[in-house]
Design an enzyme around this catalytic site. Structure first.
Site, PDB file in Angstrom:
ATOM      1  CD  GLU A 196     -31.776 -28.647  10.255  1.00 61.50           C
ATOM      2  OE1 GLU A 196     -32.332 -28.381  11.362  1.00 61.50           O
ATOM      3  OE2 GLU A 196     -32.048 -28.053   9.197  1.00 61.50           O
ATOM      4  CG  LEU A 234     -28.053 -37.426  14.448  1.00 60.49           C
ATOM      5  CD1 LEU A 234     -28.694 -38.440  13.506  1.00 60.49           C
ATOM      6  CD2 LEU A 234     -27.251 -38.151  15.527  1.00 60.49           C
ATOM      7  CE  LYS A 257     -26.887 -26.981  14.081  1.00 58.26           C
ATOM      8  NZ  LYS A 257     -27.909 -26.171  14.801  1.00 58.26           N
ATOM      9  CB  CYS A 269     -15.378 -49.761  11.918  1.00 62.53           C
ATOM     10  SG  CYS A 269     -16.724 -48.691  11.330  1.00 62.53           S
ATOM     11  CG  PHE A 274     -20.881 -44.326   8.127  1.00 60.66           C
ATOM     12  CD1 PHE A 274     -19.815 -45.122   8.495  1.00 60.66           C
ATOM     13  CD2 PHE A 274     -21.984 -44.288   8.956  1.00 60.66           C
ATOM     14  CE1 PHE A 274     -19.842 -45.879   9.650  1.00 60.66           C
ATOM     15  CE2 PHE A 274     -22.040 -45.042  10.116  1.00 60.66           C
ATOM     16  CZ  PHE A 274     -20.964 -45.838  10.466  1.00 60.66           C
ATOM     17  CG  LEU A 315     -24.158 -48.047  13.871  1.00 59.94           C
ATOM     18  CD1 LEU A 315     -23.409 -46.738  13.662  1.00 59.94           C
ATOM     19  CD2 LEU A 315     -23.211 -49.223  13.774  1.00 59.94           C
ATOM     20  CG  HIS A 351     -12.025 -46.915  13.096  1.00 57.69           C
ATOM     21  ND1 HIS A 351     -12.047 -46.534  11.776  1.00 57.69           N
ATOM     22  CD2 HIS A 351     -13.322 -47.074  13.467  1.00 57.69           C
ATOM     23  CE1 HIS A 351     -13.307 -46.467  11.368  1.00 57.69           C
ATOM     24  NE2 HIS A 351     -14.095 -46.793  12.365  1.00 57.69           N
ATOM     25  N   GLY A 364     -14.536 -44.179  15.039  1.00 61.91           N
ATOM     26  CA  GLY A 364     -15.875 -44.654  14.722  1.00 61.91           C
ATOM     27  C   GLY A 364     -16.940 -43.590  14.909  1.00 61.91           C
ATOM     28  N   GLY A 365     -16.643 -42.602  15.736  1.00 56.39           N
ATOM     29  CA  GLY A 365     -17.546 -41.497  16.005  1.00 56.39           C
ATOM     30  C   GLY A 365     -17.039 -40.745  17.221  1.00 56.39           C
ATOM     31  CB  ALA A 408     -20.083 -41.316  21.410  1.00 58.43           C
TER      32      ALA A 408
END
Length: 414
Positions: free
Chosen positions: A80, A82, A84, A187, A238, A291, A330, A332-333, A335
């Protein structure tokens, strides 16, 4: 950003190059490069395809724990949190409830399931790749018979012959089409494919290269486990999908109007000693990924020098450095995007298309940079219709296992 980095180029603005690379110009007759008589590769069309199952982030936790028959409150709370933090609002997946019921091994802890996963993945990536390619060919407005080369990317299948041949057959490509499969790049696969397509197009006069990427998380889907807390990152971030592009040099008159980006310089680089930061292994339960928490930091530590390498040979006069470019990064996230933005001193709007793609599709591995480019093309076209100006030059970036950096210096033709 350092003063040195901020003053490292000007060719992005005025077309003055120190080396033999000249800025090509587009005319009704095609692309001309008077300095070297070498035509630069251009992205002529884009396409994408998505599975039918839509995952809304707000309901993901409940669905995931129900499908995997897990009632661990600690793991639920972690997922939960993560969900958010990812900024993802929706994603797409091939794993429907009916499919998970048909293959219960995927949701059973410790159950050998590689055969079942490959049954799902091999079929799914071919279907998605075919749909994305057809979408791209419609955007291009020409038949599949005009394709001379196929660059196929996936980290989600394992078979002989590979997906490149299955896709070529489904599309009825010419038997002599030159196929280049790129597997398990993760990626950075999408930008790597554009780099390969650029080389093919520029060194094979008259060629038209179809680039296709296709991915599904079914290859690594598994129930939550306290022994594998990093699996939750994949569950939260993902997604599945496919994308495609047509690349060519020496444009014909009817292709000029729809041409999107000209690819000037393409660079790949891996960072020595970082191979374990993004780790993936194939086992009896499919592919397991890990990761490293330091991945955003590793990327941050190299991204400025890498970008300077892409634009080397250019001078700069006035302006605001990296903010004079447009950016297709790209996602990736969150962060990674935050670290890139902070390190390069980018204005918030510079990564808007990357953030939008992350929100709408999650990290769909090699596909995602094409979703970013699709949004960027839409944004550039809207600005042009509204009479607004825009940046002429930009960078396309991706990061992945290795740790590998891929980058392309591009020029907008819109």
């Amino acid at each position: 950003m350092s003063e040195e980095a901020n003053n490292s180029f000007s060719g992005c603005l005025n077309g003055d190059f120190k080396d033999a690379r000249a800025v090509p110009t587009v005319s009704a007759g095609g692309v001309s490069d008077p300095a070297s008589q070498r035509r630069k590769a251009v992205i002529l069309a884009l396409g994408k395809a998505l599975p039918d199952q839509l995952l809304l982030q707000e309901s993901l936790v409940e669905n995931y724990f129900r499908e995997t028959n897990c009632d661990d409150p600690v793991m639920r709370e972690k997922l939960e949190r993560l969900c958010k933090n990812t900024t993802v609002k929706r994603r797409y997946t091939v794993l429907s409830h009916d499919l998970l019921q048909k293959y219960p091994e995927l949701t059973t802890q410790g159950s050998p399931s590689i055969r079942q996963r490959l049954d799902i993945c091999n079929a799914a990536v071919t279907d998605l790749a075919h749909a994305a390619a057809m979408s791209c060919l419609r955007d291009w407005g020409r038949p599949a018979a005009n394709i001379t080369h196929l660059v196929y990317v996936s980290s989600s299948e394992l078979r002989l012959p590979g997906g490149d041949l299955h896709l070529a057959s489904r599309l009825s490509l010419r038997p002599d089409v030159a196929r280049v499969p790129l597997y398990f790049l993760g990626c950075y696969g999408g930008v790597a494919a554009l780099r390969v397509a650029k080389d093919l197009a520029e060194n094979n006069p008259g060629s038209r290269v179809l680039v296709v990427t296709s991915e599904t998380t079914a290859i690594g889907y598994r129930p939550p486990s306290r022994d594998r807390p990093y699996d939750l990152v994949g569950a939260a971030l993902f997604g599945d999908g496919a994308a495609a592009a047509v690349v060519g040099a020496e444009m014909e008159p009817e292709e000029v109007k729809a041409a999107f980006l000209e690819m000037e310089v393409a660079v790949q680089e891996f960072l020595v000693g970082t191979a374990g930061v993004v780790d993936g292994k194939m086992g009896e339960e499919g592919v397991s990924f890990k990761l490293g928490r330091d991945l955003p930091e590793v990327i941050e530590g190299r991204v400025e020098e890498f970008c300077r390498r892409l634009i080397q040979g250019m001078e700069r006069e006035g302006g605001d450095g990296f903010n004079d470019l447009f950016w297709a990064v790209h996602p990736g996230g969150p962060a990674i995007l935050n670290r890139v933005e902070e390190k390069l001193g980018l204005w918030p709007e510079k990564l808007r298309c990357s953030w939008r793609a992350l929100s709408d599709y999650g990290n769909a591995s090699s596909n995602t940079v094409f979703y970013v480019l699709d949004y960027m093309r839409e944004e550039m076209s809207r600005k042009k219709k509204g009479g607004e100006g825009g940046e002429e030059w930009g960078l396309v970036l991706a990061f992945g296992p290795g740790v590998t950096f891929e980058g392309i210096l591009v020029r907008s033709l819109i």
